[in-house]
Design an enzyme around this catalytic site. Structure first.
Site, PDB file in Angstrom:
ATOM      1  N   ASP A 141     -19.989   9.685 -24.730  1.00  0.00           N
ATOM      2  CA  ASP A 141     -19.117   9.404 -23.597  1.00  0.00           C
ATOM      3  C   ASP A 141     -17.955  10.381 -23.625  1.00  0.00           C
ATOM      4  O   ASP A 141     -17.012  10.237 -24.416  1.00  0.00           O
ATOM      5  CB  ASP A 141     -18.610   7.955 -23.675  1.00  0.00           C
ATOM      6  CG  ASP A 141     -17.608   7.658 -22.568  1.00  0.00           C
ATOM      7  OD1 ASP A 141     -17.602   8.389 -21.566  1.00  0.00           O
ATOM      8  OD2 ASP A 141     -16.829   6.692 -22.729  1.00  0.00           O
ATOM      9  N   SER A 142     -18.029  11.401 -22.792  1.00  0.00           N
ATOM     10  CA  SER A 142     -16.991  12.432 -22.756  1.00  0.00           C
ATOM     11  C   SER A 142     -16.815  12.914 -21.319  1.00  0.00           C
ATOM     12  O   SER A 142     -17.796  13.056 -20.572  1.00  0.00           O
ATOM     13  CB  SER A 142     -17.369  13.615 -23.649  1.00  0.00           C
ATOM     14  OG  SER A 142     -16.482  14.706 -23.444  1.00  0.00           O
ATOM     15  N   ASN A 145     -18.821  15.879 -19.973  1.00  0.00           N
ATOM     16  CA  ASN A 145     -20.211  15.749 -19.521  1.00  0.00           C
ATOM     17  C   ASN A 145     -20.381  16.149 -18.059  1.00  0.00           C
ATOM     18  O   ASN A 145     -21.460  16.606 -17.664  1.00  0.00           O
ATOM     19  CB  ASN A 145     -20.699  14.306 -19.719  1.00  0.00           C
ATOM     20  CG  ASN A 145     -20.860  13.937 -21.178  1.00  0.00           C
ATOM     21  OD1 ASN A 145     -20.982  14.810 -22.042  1.00  0.00           O
ATOM     22  ND2 ASN A 145     -20.841  12.646 -21.485  1.00  0.00           N
ATOM     23  N   ASN A 255      -8.704  12.920 -20.272  1.00  0.00           N
ATOM     24  CA  ASN A 255      -7.938  13.422 -19.131  1.00  0.00           C
ATOM     25  C   ASN A 255      -8.060  14.935 -19.083  1.00  0.00           C
ATOM     26  O   ASN A 255      -8.391  15.577 -20.078  1.00  0.00           O
ATOM     27  CB  ASN A 255      -6.467  13.016 -19.262  1.00  0.00           C
ATOM     28  CG  ASN A 255      -5.763  12.943 -17.923  1.00  0.00           C
ATOM     29  OD1 ASN A 255      -6.127  13.625 -16.974  1.00  0.00           O
ATOM     30  ND2 ASN A 255      -4.735  12.100 -17.839  1.00  0.00           N
ATOM     31  N   CYS A 256      -7.809  15.488 -17.892  1.00  0.00           N
ATOM     32  CA  CYS A 256      -7.559  16.922 -17.693  1.00  0.00           C
ATOM     33  C   CYS A 256      -8.789  17.828 -17.748  1.00  0.00           C
ATOM     34  O   CYS A 256      -8.635  19.052 -17.787  1.00  0.00           O
ATOM     35  CB  CYS A 256      -6.523  17.433 -18.704  1.00  0.00           C
ATOM     36  SG  CYS A 256      -4.922  16.613 -18.563  1.00  0.00           S
ATOM     37  N   ASP A 258     -10.623  18.371 -15.297  1.00  0.00           N
ATOM     38  CA  ASP A 258     -10.553  19.067 -14.017  1.00  0.00           C
ATOM     39  C   ASP A 258      -9.566  20.232 -14.063  1.00  0.00           C
ATOM     40  O   ASP A 258      -9.822  21.300 -13.494  1.00  0.00           O
ATOM     41  CB  ASP A 258     -10.192  18.094 -12.900  1.00  0.00           C
ATOM     42  CG  ASP A 258      -8.967  17.242 -13.226  1.00  0.00           C
ATOM     43  OD1 ASP A 258      -8.468  17.331 -14.360  1.00  0.00           O
ATOM     44  OD2 ASP A 258      -8.540  16.471 -12.345  1.00  0.00           O
ATOM     45  N   ILE A 291      -1.828   5.257 -13.273  1.00  0.00           N
ATOM     46  CA  ILE A 291      -1.295   4.745 -14.531  1.00  0.00           C
ATOM     47  C   ILE A 291       0.018   5.444 -14.851  1.00  0.00           C
ATOM     48  O   ILE A 291       0.184   6.639 -14.614  1.00  0.00           O
ATOM     49  CB  ILE A 291      -2.316   4.955 -15.674  1.00  0.00           C
ATOM     50  CG1 ILE A 291      -3.623   4.209 -15.360  1.00  0.00           C
ATOM     51  CG2 ILE A 291      -1.745   4.478 -16.999  1.00  0.00           C
ATOM     52  CD1 ILE A 291      -4.726   4.478 -16.361  1.00  0.00           C
ATOM     53  N   HIS A 294       1.181   9.430 -15.953  1.00  0.00           N
ATOM     54  CA  HIS A 294       0.066  10.323 -15.635  1.00  0.00           C
ATOM     55  C   HIS A 294       0.535  11.766 -15.457  1.00  0.00           C
ATOM     56  O   HIS A 294      -0.074  12.695 -15.998  1.00  0.00           O
ATOM     57  CB  HIS A 294      -0.620   9.837 -14.358  1.00  0.00           C
ATOM     58  CG  HIS A 294      -1.727  10.714 -13.887  1.00  0.00           C
ATOM     59  ND1 HIS A 294      -2.930  10.828 -14.546  1.00  0.00           N
ATOM     60  CD2 HIS A 294      -1.815  11.552 -12.806  1.00  0.00           C
ATOM     61  CE1 HIS A 294      -3.711  11.676 -13.908  1.00  0.00           C
ATOM     62  NE2 HIS A 294      -3.054  12.135 -12.852  1.00  0.00           N
TER      63      HIS A 294
END
Length: 330
Positions: A141-142, A145, A255-256, A258, A291, A294
């Site tokens: 789970d990353s 992926n 996070n991050c 993208d 959240i 962020h």
């Protein structure tokens, strides 16, 4: 001249002035009415010409279908209702070639889910072409992926999308056309920007800013991969050439990824992304952007990646691609 003569002349003058005013007022009223009628006729003529306009678009779309389409790369996580809605919607897009679902859940997709999506896609089949559906199942789970290399992709274009975001097909097709004009860069719907921070004696320090900063300044330097086109070769670069420390960082912090992809493409091209204007329909609940902290976390990512790349590769731009076919005035 006597007083009576003066009174007569003044009376005649007033009568003439009154007639002149009536004449001018009548002419002005007639001109205003005729202008309104002309404007109404022009509007009706424009609207009646829309079928011809739509026909030209249909011809263009038919020509476009003869070329290669794009692959939809959809990231999902335990939101099966949203996944069903999104896949059912995008399956009807004319230039879509295949759908790859990035699956990182501990259990494999159920047979019932697979059957449902296959039926939905088959129902939307057009001109004998059925969109291919594939689950890319991952053991770990990353967030990385979603950018894992896919060796047998049939298209050069990849449309990366989250499972809770829907765009009309004509909007996606327009963005694809924009990407075809600049296939080396990233073309997307969600712009963001970074700003140099020069206070407190910080050198080469940057802050991450969201939509309101983009709106206020008219400037951006990233488009988020939650809704963006890019070339498939960047999947390989992200998987094989991206510094492993960056991938480890995104996995650990969830996070991050993208921002990392934006850095990767900008570093390779030395060019800015392209923001496409489009109406976004978010069908899910709010994500991690709601959240607390962020923005601070994203700022930390930006500066971490600058250190990893050895420079700030992101390029500012103010250009926005707009589909003028859907506008009366542009």
């Amino acid at each position: 001249m006597g007083g009576g003569d003066v009174s007569k002349e003044m009376g005649a003058y007033r009568r003439g002035d009154h007639k002149l005013r009536k004449f001018v007022t009548a002419r002005s009223t007639k001109f205003l009415i005729l202008s309104c009628i002309a404007l109404a006729l022009i509007t009706l003529a424009c609207r009646s010409s829309r079928p011809w306009f739509n026909t030209s678009i249909a011809v263009a779309d038919q020509i476009s279908r003869s070329r290669k389409g794009y692959t939809l790369l959809m990231n999902t996580w335990k939101r099966y209702d949203l996944l069903k809605k999104s896949v059912s919607h995008y399956a009807s897009c004319s230039r879509l070639d295949s759908i790859h679902i990035v699956w990182s859940e501990p259990n494999p997709p159920s047979e019932s889910l697979k059957e449902y999506l296959q039926k939905a896609i088959k129902k939307k089949a057009r001109d004998g072409h059925e969109v291919e559906l594939r689950f890319d199942v991952n053991k770990e789970d990353s967030l990385n992926n979603r950018f894992k290399e896919i060796r047998d992709l049939k298209t050069d274009a990849v449309f990366s999308i989250d499972d809770d975001i829907i765009f009309p097909c004509h909007t996606v097709d327009f963005a694809f056309n924009v990407w075809e004009s600049a296939p080396e860069t990233m073309v997307g719907f969600v712009p963001r920007v970074h700003w140099p921070e020069q206070s407190n004696g910080k050198a080469d320090y940057y802050t991450y800013s969201g939509w309101w900063s983009v709106w206020w300044s008219g400037t951006y330097s990233m488009v988020l991969s939650k809704a963006a086109f890019f070339h498939k070769k960047y999947l390989s670069l992200y998987t094989n050439d991206m510094p492993a420390s960056i991938r480890e960082f995104t996995t650990k912090n969830r996070n991050c990824e993208d921002i990392a992809m934006s850095f990767l493409i900008a570093n390779a091209t030395n060019a800015p992304p392209i923001w496409v204007k489009g109406k976004i329909y978010e069908i899910g609940s709010t994500g991690i952007s709601s959240i607390g902290g962020h923005t601070e976390k994203r700022t930390h990512c930006v500066n971490r990646f600058v250190a990893e790349f050895g420079r700030m590769p992101l390029v500012y731009t103010s250009m926005k691609a707009v589909d003028s076919r859907s506008l009366w005035f542009w």
